[in-house]
Motif scaffolding. Sequence first.
Motif, PDB file in Angstrom:
ATOM      1  N   THR A 112       1.261  -1.263  -0.062  1.00  0.00           N
ATOM      2  CA  THR A 112      -0.548  -0.352  -0.332  1.00  0.00           C
ATOM      3  C   THR A 112       1.392   1.264   0.048  1.00  0.00           C
ATOM      4  O   THR A 112       1.574   1.085   1.025  1.00  0.00           O
ATOM      5  N   ILE A 113       0.544   1.749  -0.787  1.00  0.00           N
ATOM      6  CA  ILE A 113       1.792   3.404  -1.458  1.00  0.00           C
ATOM      7  C   ILE A 113       0.440   4.407  -1.207  1.00  0.00           C
ATOM      8  O   ILE A 113       0.509   4.697  -2.956  1.00  0.00           O
ATOM      9  N   TYR A 114       0.670   5.431  -0.275  1.00  0.00           N
ATOM     10  CA  TYR A 114      -0.062   6.305  -0.895  1.00  0.00           C
ATOM     11  C   TYR A 114       0.729   7.788  -0.454  1.00  0.00           C
ATOM     12  O   TYR A 114       1.670   7.905   0.522  1.00  0.00           O
ATOM     13  N   ASP A 115       0.356   8.980  -1.202  1.00  0.00           N
ATOM     14  CA  ASP A 115       1.440   9.573  -1.441  1.00  0.00           C
ATOM     15  C   ASP A 115       2.656   9.787  -0.519  1.00  0.00           C
ATOM     16  O   ASP A 115       3.481  10.608   0.074  1.00  0.00           O
ATOM     17  N   ALA A 116       3.787   8.665  -1.945  1.00  0.00           N
ATOM     18  CA  ALA A 116       5.046   8.727  -0.711  1.00  0.00           C
ATOM     19  C   ALA A 116       5.878   9.865  -2.258  1.00  0.00           C
ATOM     20  O   ALA A 116       5.510   9.978  -3.112  1.00  0.00           O
ATOM     21  N   ASN A 117       6.763  10.102  -1.499  1.00  0.00           N
ATOM     22  CA  ASN A 117       7.874  11.089  -2.694  1.00  0.00           C
ATOM     23  C   ASN A 117       9.244   9.867  -3.247  1.00  0.00           C
ATOM     24  O   ASN A 117       9.987   9.223  -2.569  1.00  0.00           O
ATOM     25  N   VAL A 118       9.425   9.716  -4.377  1.00  0.00           N
ATOM     26  CA  VAL A 118      10.067   9.214  -4.259  1.00  0.00           C
ATOM     27  C   VAL A 118      10.719   9.753  -5.689  1.00  0.00           C
ATOM     28  O   VAL A 118      11.402   9.610  -6.788  1.00  0.00           O
ATOM     29  N   PHE A 119      11.133  11.468  -5.917  1.00  0.00           N
ATOM     30  CA  PHE A 119      11.200  11.881  -6.412  1.00  0.00           C
ATOM     31  C   PHE A 119      13.192  11.719  -6.616  1.00  0.00           C
ATOM     32  O   PHE A 119      14.015  11.402  -5.626  1.00  0.00           O
ATOM     33  N   GLY A 120      13.940  11.841  -8.016  1.00  0.00           N
ATOM     34  CA  GLY A 120      15.240  10.744  -7.741  1.00  0.00           C
ATOM     35  C   GLY A 120      15.401   9.762  -7.188  1.00  0.00           C
ATOM     36  O   GLY A 120      16.876   9.311  -7.729  1.00  0.00           O
TER      37      GLY A 120
END
Length: 155
Positions: A112-120
């Motif tokens: 379950t992946i909500y609102d995760a920051n994966v920038f870069g």
Amino acid sequence: MKLFHAATLSLLAPLFLSGSALAFDPLHVQRLLSTGECFRCDLSGADLSRAHLIGADLREANLQGANLAGTNLEGADLTRANLTGANLTQAFLTNVDFKQANLDEVNLSRATIYDANVFGASMNNLDITDANIFNTAIGIGGEDGAEIPDWPRLD
């Protein structure tokens, strides 16, 4: 004879030492579980399955090959962490910071992946089978396998 043993030992030493270089530090695991903080820790190959690591500081941690199946990482900071080959099957990853993390070959099936920051973040060969992903730039398609969501305009 002594010279032969010394030469053999010097040739075999890298083989014995290389295996330990990929093993986690038990003190780092203990620190993480007791304090929720483990900046730059070596947790490679550690079994952290089903752990409650809510808000954990794992910035720059080495979690290569770690078992995080079923782990709750809500609000955790994994900025610049190495998760290459980690198992995050059924993990709870809401509001996780994966900025500039290495997520290559990570198993995110049924996560379950909500609102995760994966920038870069590097995300080659992710397994997202049956994952529930919302408001996070992970998906099928795009140049590198990541799909940028259609963010609302602010005008």
